[in-house]
Design a protein around this motif. Structure first.
Motif, PDB file in Angstrom:
ATOM      1  N   ASP A 519       0.779  -1.183  -0.050  1.00 14.10           N
ATOM      2  CA  ASP A 519      -0.103  -0.058  -0.045  1.00 14.10           C
ATOM      3  C   ASP A 519       0.854   1.214   0.002  1.00 14.10           C
ATOM      4  N   LEU A 520       2.099   0.939  -0.014  1.00 14.86           N
ATOM      5  CA  LEU A 520       3.179   2.505  -0.230  1.00 14.86           C
ATOM      6  C   LEU A 520       2.693   3.023  -1.682  1.00 14.86           C
ATOM      7  N   THR A 521       2.423   4.191  -1.362  1.00 20.50           N
ATOM      8  CA  THR A 521       2.116   5.147  -2.457  1.00 20.50           C
ATOM      9  C   THR A 521       3.156   6.316  -2.480  1.00 20.50           C
ATOM     10  N   VAL A 522       3.862   6.629  -3.539  1.00 21.67           N
ATOM     11  CA  VAL A 522       4.897   7.725  -3.635  1.00 21.67           C
ATOM     12  C   VAL A 522       4.537   8.490  -4.838  1.00 21.67           C
ATOM     13  N   LEU A 523       5.021  10.018  -4.574  1.00 23.62           N
ATOM     14  CA  LEU A 523       4.900  10.712  -5.566  1.00 23.62           C
ATOM     15  C   LEU A 523       5.987  10.862  -6.571  1.00 23.62           C
ATOM     16  N   ALA A 524       5.822  10.443  -7.776  1.00 26.29           N
ATOM     17  CA  ALA A 524       7.312  10.332  -8.681  1.00 26.29           C
ATOM     18  C   ALA A 524       6.602  10.115 -10.129  1.00 26.29           C
ATOM     19  N   CYS A 525       7.599  10.319 -11.115  1.00 26.08           N
ATOM     20  CA  CYS A 525       7.275   9.703 -12.845  1.00 26.08           C
ATOM     21  C   CYS A 525       7.453   8.491 -12.644  1.00 26.08           C
ATOM     22  N   GLU A 526       6.178   7.620 -12.808  1.00 22.42           N
ATOM     23  CA  GLU A 526       6.359   6.226 -12.953  1.00 22.42           C
ATOM     24  C   GLU A 526       7.288   5.551 -13.941  1.00 22.42           C
ATOM     25  N   ARG A 527       7.389   6.262 -15.092  1.00 25.64           N
ATOM     26  CA  ARG A 527       8.251   5.558 -16.098  1.00 25.64           C
ATOM     27  C   ARG A 527       9.552   5.776 -15.776  1.00 25.64           C
ATOM     28  N   GLU A 528      10.110   6.973 -15.250  1.00 27.13           N
ATOM     29  CA  GLU A 528      11.457   7.100 -14.930  1.00 27.13           C
ATOM     30  C   GLU A 528      11.893   6.300 -13.629  1.00 27.13           C
ATOM     31  N   LEU A 529      10.998   6.205 -12.402  1.00 21.65           N
ATOM     32  CA  LEU A 529      10.983   5.351 -11.373  1.00 21.65           C
ATOM     33  C   LEU A 529      11.470   4.053 -11.579  1.00 21.65           C
ATOM     34  N   ARG A 530      10.487   3.552 -12.698  1.00 27.24           N
ATOM     35  CA  ARG A 530      10.651   2.234 -12.969  1.00 27.24           C
ATOM     36  C   ARG A 530      12.209   1.952 -13.618  1.00 27.24           C
ATOM     37  N   GLU A 531      12.633   3.144 -14.483  1.00 24.50           N
ATOM     38  CA  GLU A 531      13.929   2.806 -15.097  1.00 24.50           C
ATOM     39  C   GLU A 531      14.958   2.905 -13.870  1.00 24.50           C
ATOM     40  N   VAL A 556       9.122   4.096   6.010  1.00 22.95           N
ATOM     41  CA  VAL A 556       8.188   4.767   5.754  1.00 22.95           C
ATOM     42  C   VAL A 556       8.059   6.045   7.086  1.00 22.95           C
ATOM     43  N   SER A 557       8.043   7.178   6.849  1.00 20.72           N
ATOM     44  CA  SER A 557       7.952   8.169   7.888  1.00 20.72           C
ATOM     45  C   SER A 557       6.474   9.072   7.428  1.00 20.72           C
ATOM     46  N   GLU A 558       6.440  10.148   8.237  1.00 23.17           N
ATOM     47  CA  GLU A 558       5.130  11.012   8.034  1.00 23.17           C
ATOM     48  C   GLU A 558       5.132  11.386   6.649  1.00 23.17           C
ATOM     49  N   ARG A 559       6.339  12.031   6.197  1.00 22.72           N
ATOM     50  CA  ARG A 559       6.156  12.689   4.853  1.00 22.72           C
ATOM     51  C   ARG A 559       6.938  12.132   3.604  1.00 22.72           C
ATOM     52  N   GLU A 560       7.683  11.193   3.815  1.00 28.91           N
ATOM     53  CA  GLU A 560       8.764  10.381   2.837  1.00 28.91           C
ATOM     54  C   GLU A 560       8.892   8.928   3.223  1.00 28.91           C
ATOM     55  N   ALA A 561       9.250   8.357   2.200  1.00 33.69           N
ATOM     56  CA  ALA A 561       9.788   7.041   2.252  1.00 33.69           C
ATOM     57  C   ALA A 561      10.974   6.756   1.800  1.00 33.69           C
ATOM     58  N   VAL A 562      11.694   5.698   2.355  1.00 38.47           N
ATOM     59  CA  VAL A 562      13.154   5.255   1.837  1.00 38.47           C
ATOM     60  C   VAL A 562      13.130   4.047   1.255  1.00 38.47           C
ATOM     61  N   ILE A 563      13.322   3.642   0.006  1.00 43.51           N
ATOM     62  CA  ILE A 563      13.475   2.427  -0.620  1.00 43.51           C
ATOM     63  C   ILE A 563      14.871   1.916  -0.710  1.00 43.51           C
ATOM     64  N   ALA A 625      26.259  -3.965   0.102  1.00 44.45           N
ATOM     65  CA  ALA A 625      25.802  -2.363   0.139  1.00 44.45           C
ATOM     66  C   ALA A 625      24.132  -2.438  -0.295  1.00 44.45           C
ATOM     67  N   CYS A 626      23.844  -1.219   0.013  1.00 37.50           N
ATOM     68  CA  CYS A 626      22.205  -0.819   0.034  1.00 37.50           C
ATOM     69  C   CYS A 626      22.384   0.535  -0.837  1.00 37.50           C
ATOM     70  N   LEU A 627      21.458   0.531  -1.917  1.00 36.19           N
ATOM     71  CA  LEU A 627      21.124   1.728  -2.720  1.00 36.19           C
ATOM     72  C   LEU A 627      19.762   2.154  -2.400  1.00 36.19           C
ATOM     73  N   CYS A 628      19.733   3.673  -1.879  1.00 39.64           N
ATOM     74  CA  CYS A 628      18.572   4.096  -1.090  1.00 39.64           C
ATOM     75  C   CYS A 628      18.027   5.243  -2.067  1.00 39.64           C
ATOM     76  N   ILE A 629      16.645   5.045  -2.114  1.00 47.36           N
ATOM     77  CA  ILE A 629      15.839   6.327  -2.847  1.00 47.36           C
ATOM     78  C   ILE A 629      15.156   6.789  -1.770  1.00 47.36           C
ATOM     79  N   ARG A 630      14.916   8.081  -1.721  1.00 53.99           N
ATOM     80  CA  ARG A 630      13.897   8.827  -0.878  1.00 53.99           C
ATOM     81  C   ARG A 630      13.225   9.483  -1.674  1.00 53.99           C
ATOM     82  N   LEU A 631      11.652   9.690  -1.370  1.00 53.45           N
ATOM     83  CA  LEU A 631      10.663  10.134  -2.375  1.00 53.45           C
ATOM     84  C   LEU A 631       9.720  10.573  -1.416  1.00 53.45           C
ATOM     85  N   PRO A 632       8.888  11.864  -1.821  1.00 53.13           N
ATOM     86  CA  PRO A 632       7.659  12.050  -0.868  1.00 53.13           C
ATOM     87  C   PRO A 632       6.578  11.079  -1.216  1.00 53.13           C
ATOM     88  N   ILE A 633       5.863  10.783  -0.174  1.00 57.57           N
ATOM     89  CA  ILE A 633       4.668   9.736  -0.051  1.00 57.57           C
ATOM     90  C   ILE A 633       3.332  10.449  -0.202  1.00 57.57           C
TER      91      ILE A 633
END
Length: 636
Positions: A519-531, A556-563, A625-633
């Motif tokens: 149920d995690l929903t982020v604000l992003a360009c789906e095509r570029e996020l997939r890439e 997941v925090s209040e305003r953002e998520a780290v994948i 190693a971990c590669l991390c992405i932070r995006l607004p939710i």
């Protein structure tokens, strides 16, 4: 026969016409008697009372000064005065020598037997020998006799002989002592408070100038206590020889003062010649500290006076030059030494007998010392304010230089992108020429050339991929219009990517775990996020060992998520955690057949344009190693 001789002397003295008779009245409390004295100088210091009251009695001459001063002399000074206490017989009176730094003062007072009683005081004698415990020399006088009495005073010493003689009633002594104790208490208490305050400042700011200033204040206070007689009264009552070696304190004070000035004015950097001159004066002052214990007076006094005047005059001139050259912190420094120099000159001339002795000359060091103590303390504070202003100015200049540097780096970065974009476009032309090699079929060329044709074709393919990837990266990094964004669910995107990579996963026997919430929903360009996720997954698959594990998770925090995309590969050293996101950066050998070092930089550009960020985490080599992405939710 001896008794008859003294009786005859007494009759002669009674008939001898005194120069002037001091006649205190009922309203008088204190009388300055300098001009009521008669003076006789004994060059060899061998005369006795019988000599000066008998054969040499007519050699006395009247004093013309209110405060007689004789400077540095080896002679013994005899004084004679007559007093009539007939109008104040019911009151106690004293002879007071207010100047307390005379080695020996002997009073010969008439007694009831017709002779004279001898009372000796001086700063060369233990304080306990005094009849009255007072810093001044106070001699009780017999005021009960209803007739004129003549007194003799013998004064001698190794220092300057300056006299401030008064006739004082008991009330006059008490009232004046009370006032003077109050004034001196405030003066020396103020110096002590300044000493403690600056010592605490030294411990706080660790500026060595404060320490030198504290040493100077201590030496100044001890020197002034000695000049006022308080030192003998309270500090070294049974060691009067310390008074004889008072230059010891002055030399320590001068040495500390020179170090203070070198530090305060930064002379070795601003005025090297002046700094070297003061260093020589410092060495002389330090050398004189032990020598003053062996050099006899009055030579030690003369050397001390010469050195103090030389040091103070030098500091005044050097400070003035520093001020005129623009060092504004020296203004209070110059003001301090101007008054102190004047006080030292007046005190020296007074002691040398060049100018008449006066109360002002006696207290000139106190006025100059108090003035210099206050202003030098203020000068230290002014210097700190100046240094803070300079620090703030340097900070502003540094910030401005940093802004210019950042702007220049950004300009160079843009120029680099423009250049590389231009270079990529230019590479297309020779690539098109190389494309003609594809018209050649491997079977249509001689056997010995077939491998060369295939190599050319593979090189052309790699170059075309490099140019295409570079052009896309540069276009993306410099684009002004950002792609449209919407709410998307990364868990389902990852599921589809994992399905697409099934063959690679199977070949390397990898285990992929998708733990991102459905149920995690982020604000992003789906095509570029997939890439981007595909780039991170491809990197994890490439570095993972056979049988390894790749885990997808999200915080997941209040305003953002780290994948996070975590692998069990070779890991990344700390210094390279940010470098892997720089264009064309390669970990390891610096070359990969299937990469150009642009995938992670491109991923960072795309995510940052979505108001997010990308970074790497690793515990070190061999720890994955971990590669991390932070995006607004999406927020409700």
């Amino acid at each position: 026969m001896k008794k008859f001789r003294w009786l005859l002397v007494s009759l002669i003295l009674g008939a001898w016409p005194a120069f002037a008779t001091i006649n205190p009245g009922p309203q008088d409390q204190e009388l300055v008697i300098g001009r009521d004295l008669e003076v006789l100088e004994d060059p060899e210091g061998h005369w006795s009372l019988a000599d000066v009251s008998g054969p040499f009695a007519d050699r006395f001459s009247p004093s013309d000064r209110l405060y007689p001063g004789f400077g540095f002399t080896r002679s013994t000074i005899w004084l004679r005065f007559s007093v009539d206490f007939s109008r104040v017989q019911n009151r106690t009176w004293y002879l007071v020598q207010r100047h307390p730094i005379v080695d020996s003062v002997v009073l010969y007072s008439p007694n009831s037997s017709g002779g004279y009683s001898e009372t000796e005081m001086g700063d060369g004698l233990p304080f306990s020998q005094r009849d009255i415990a007072h810093r001044e020399f106070i001699f009780p006088l017999d005021s009960s006799v209803n007739m004129v009495q003549t007194y003799y005073l013998k004064v001698s010493g190794k220092g300057a002989l300056n006299l401030e003689l008064k006739l004082s009633s008991a009330q006059g002594v008490i009232e004046r002592t009370y006032k003077e104790q109050l004034i001196f208490g405030l003066f020396f208490g103020g110096l002590f408070v300044m000493l403690v305050y600056n010592l605490l400042l030294y411990f706080s700011v660790r500026d060595v100038a404060y320490l030198y200033y504290v040493i100077f204040l201590g030496a100044l206070e001890l020197s002034l206590l000695n000049l006022n007689g308080f030192g003998l009264q309270y500090l070294w009552s049974e060691w009067p020889r310390i008074n004889e070696h008072y230059p010891f304190f002055a030399y320590i004070g001068m040495a500390a003062l020179i170090r203070y000035s070198l530090n305060f004015l930064d002379l070795l950097g601003r005025q090297p010649q002046a700094g070297r001159w003061l260093q020589w004066l410092f060495r002389i002052s330090v050398l004189m500290v032990p020598l003053t214990l062996v050099v006899p007076p009055p030579w030690s006094y003369h050397l001390n006076t010469l050195l103090v005047l030389t040091v103070v005059l030098s500091l005044f001139v050097i400070g003035t030059v520093a001020w005129l050259k623009g060092y504004t912190a020296a203004r209070l420094y110059v003001a301090a030494w101007s008054v102190f120099l004047l006080g030292c000159v007046v005190f020296a001339l007074d002691n040398l007998g060049v100018i008449p002795h006066s109360t002002l000359g006696n207290y000139a060091p106190h006025i100059g010392g108090g003035w210099v103590a206050v202003l030098l303390s203020l000068a230290l504070g002014d210097r700190i304010n100046l240094l803070e202003e300079q620090r703030d100015s340097l900070s502003l200049e540094s910030e401005e230089a940093m802004r210019r540097h950042v702007a220049e780096v950004q300009r160079l970065d843009r120029d680099k992108l423009v250049f590389l974009e231009y270079l990529s476009h230019e590479l297309n032309t020779p690539l098109n020429w190389l494309g003609s090699a594809r018209l050649l079929e491997a079977e249509s060329v001689p056997k010995e050339l077939r491998d060369a044709v295939l190599m050319v074709q593979r090189g052309q393919d790699r170059l075309q991929q490099l140019v295409a990837t570079s052009l896309r990266y540069f276009d993306m990094a410099g684009r002004q219009q950002l792609p449209a964004q919407s709410y998307c669910q990364p868990m389902w995107i990852l599921d589809r990517l994992i399905t697409d990579c099934a063959a690679v996963v199977k070949d390397k026997q990898l285990k992929l775990l998708n733990r991102v919430p459905a149920d995690l929903t982020v604000l992003a360009c789906e095509r570029e996020l997939r890439e981007v996720l595909m780039m991170l997954l491809d990197n994890a698959l490439r570095v993972s060992p056979e049988g390894g594990e790749v885990v997808f998770s999200a915080d997941v925090s209040e305003r953002e998520a780290v994948i996070r995309v975590c692998d069990q590969g070779r890991g990344i050293v700390r210094d390279n955690l940010d470098g892997i996101f720089q264009p064309f950066f390669m970990v390891g050998s610096g070359h990969h057949a299937d990469g150009f070092g642009l995938s992670l930089p491109m991923a960072r550009v795309m995510i940052r344009q979505m108001s997010g960020d990308v970074w790497a985490e690793s515990a070190g080599l061999g720890k994955g190693a971990c590669l991390c992405i932070r995006l607004p939710i999406e927020t409700s």
